[in-house]
Design an enzyme around this catalytic site. Structure first.
Site, PDB file in Angstrom:
ATOM      1  CG  ASN A   9      -1.748   1.167   1.397  1.00 47.56           C
ATOM      2  OD1 ASN A   9      -1.803   1.847   0.427  1.00 47.56           O
ATOM      3  ND2 ASN A   9      -2.388   1.275   2.482  1.00 47.56           N
ATOM      4  CD1 TRP A  10       3.452   1.024  -3.070  1.00 44.72           C
ATOM      5  CD2 TRP A  10       3.688   2.310  -4.916  1.00 44.72           C
ATOM      6  NE1 TRP A  10       4.261   0.364  -3.921  1.00 44.72           N
ATOM      7  CE2 TRP A  10       4.278   1.085  -5.083  1.00 44.72           C
ATOM      8  CE3 TRP A  10       3.255   3.419  -5.798  1.00 44.72           C
ATOM      9  CZ2 TRP A  10       4.746   1.017  -6.576  1.00 44.72           C
ATOM     10  CZ3 TRP A  10       4.097   3.146  -7.182  1.00 44.72           C
ATOM     11  CH2 TRP A  10       4.435   2.004  -7.380  1.00 44.72           C
ATOM     12  CG  HIS A  98      -6.110   1.869   4.906  1.00 46.33           C
ATOM     13  ND1 HIS A  98      -5.484   2.806   5.798  1.00 46.33           N
ATOM     14  CD2 HIS A  98      -4.993   1.075   4.763  1.00 46.33           C
ATOM     15  CE1 HIS A  98      -4.454   2.439   6.077  1.00 46.33           C
ATOM     16  NE2 HIS A  98      -3.897   1.305   5.602  1.00 46.33           N
ATOM     17  CD  GLU A 100      -3.017   5.555   6.802  1.00 45.98           C
ATOM     18  OE1 GLU A 100      -3.176   5.547   5.318  1.00 45.98           O
ATOM     19  OE2 GLU A 100      -2.445   4.975   7.357  1.00 45.98           O
ATOM     20  CD  GLU A 170      -3.609  -2.618   7.299  1.00 35.72           C
ATOM     21  OE1 GLU A 170      -2.289  -2.877   6.769  1.00 35.72           O
ATOM     22  OE2 GLU A 170      -4.376  -1.572   6.756  1.00 35.72           O
ATOM     23  N   GLY A 237       2.800  -1.157   4.308  1.00 37.92           N
ATOM     24  CA  GLY A 237       2.666   0.403   3.947  1.00 37.92           C
ATOM     25  C   GLY A 237       4.334   0.795   3.735  1.00 37.92           C
ATOM     26  N   GLY A 238       4.752   1.365   4.599  1.00 31.77           N
ATOM     27  CA  GLY A 238       6.130   1.690   4.710  1.00 31.77           C
ATOM     28  C   GLY A 238       7.068   0.859   4.227  1.00 31.77           C
TER      29      GLY A 238
HETATM   30  P1  PGA Z   1       2.772   0.089   7.859  1.00 27.97           P
HETATM   31  O1  PGA Z   1       1.050   0.348   7.018  1.00 27.97           O
HETATM   32  O2  PGA Z   1       3.472  -0.954   7.187  1.00 27.97           O
HETATM   33  O3  PGA Z   1       3.386   1.367   7.131  1.00 27.97           O
HETATM   34  O4  PGA Z   1       2.487   0.207   9.059  1.00 27.97           O
HETATM   35  C1  PGA Z   1       0.315  -0.714   6.787  1.00 27.97           C
HETATM   36  C2  PGA Z   1      -0.942  -0.025   6.242  1.00 27.97           C
HETATM   37  O5  PGA Z   1      -1.498   0.970   6.389  1.00 27.97           O
HETATM   38  O6  PGA Z   1      -1.454  -0.827   5.123  1.00 27.97           O
END
Ligand code: PGA
Length: 253
Positions: A9-10, A98, A100, A170, A237-238
């Site tokens: 997930n960019w 997600h 966010e 998550e 993510g990261g």
């Molecule tokens: P992260 O993000 O690996 O940077 O913790 C995961 C995500 O939100 O999909």
């Protein structure tokens, strides 16, 4: 056998040129190094999808994913993207719900249920995200909280449709924080979710659902997380922003 999936997930990272360089690097290394055990999905920002789609076209190891989509088929929805548009550039997967998006855009379980329907009607595979905040975890109600997210957004589906969903658990307290859920915490939740699917749809269906873990997964902790019986991959993510790290996570299988 459940599909093993590692999705990157960019988020809102990378200009177009940077994104194309990252996608090419991932595709090159992945095509050489990853075995048939697992597949990779690149969930890029919308503006990258068309060009990244050309890079991964024809690969049986690297697939294209979007980070969100509208529940509407088309029309006056400024700034939104439809399932049809995603199809037209070769997208196979779409992240829905997600944390966010739930937090900053107030996405509700009911709205996400409509998006799941729209995705499935257009042959897109939802990577449906669920997860609890630290407050909920500390109150000890995390299993109920997450089960309710899934119930309200997914349990209207019949078994055939439900089998097409990929789940990403998550925990919000682990996303982008460097704090990973322990493999035992993650396994416990994945098992609880699978038991809930079995109660709703039967064990055979539950056993076919890939449940990915997300939240500060990286090459160092992926092998232990992925060795858990109910963890079928990751939403990264990261660490998905560095080709070497991302492919090393996939190779943890
Ligand atoms: P992260 O993000 O690996 O940077 O913790 C995961 C995500 O939100 O999909």
């Amino acid at each position: 056998m459940r599909k093993k999936i590692v999705a990157g997930n960019w988020k809102m990272n990378k200009t177009l040129d940077e994104g194309l360089a990252l996608a090419s690097e991932v595709a090159n290394i992945a095509n050489d190094e990853i075995t048939d055990d697992a597949i990779a999905v690149l969930c890029t920002p919308f503006i990258h999808l068309s060009a990244v789609g050309k890079i991964v076209a024809g690969s049986n190891k690297v697939f294209l994913g979007a980070q969100n989509m509208s529940e509407h088929a088309g029309g006056a929805y400024t700034g939104d993207i439809s399932a049809d548009m995603l199809n037209s550039v070769g997208v196979n997967y779409v992240i829905l719900g997600h944390s966010e998006r739930r937090e900053y855009h107030n996405e509700s379980n009911a709205e996400l249920a409509s998006r799941v329907d729209a995705a499935l009607a257009n042959e897109l595979t939802p990577i449906f995200c669920c997860g609890e905040s630290l407050e909920v975890r500390e109150a000890g109600t995390h299993v109920d909280f997450v089960s309710n997210q899934l119930k309200e957004s997914l349990f209207h589906l019949d078994a055939e449709a439900f089998k097409k969903i990929v789940i990403a658990y998550e925990p919000i307290w682990a996303i982008g924080t460097g704090v990973t859920a322990s493999s035992a915490q993650a396994q416990d939740m994945h098992k609880a979710l699978r038991d809930g699917f079995a109660a709703q749809y039967g064990q055979d269906v539950a056993d076919e659902i890939s449940i990915l873990y997300g939240g500060s997964a990286k090459p160092a902790n992926a092998p232990e997380l992925f060795s858990q019986p109910d963890i079928d991959g990751g939403l990264i993510g990261g660490a998905s922003l560095k080709a070497r790290d991302f492919v090393d996570i996939i190779k943890s299988y």
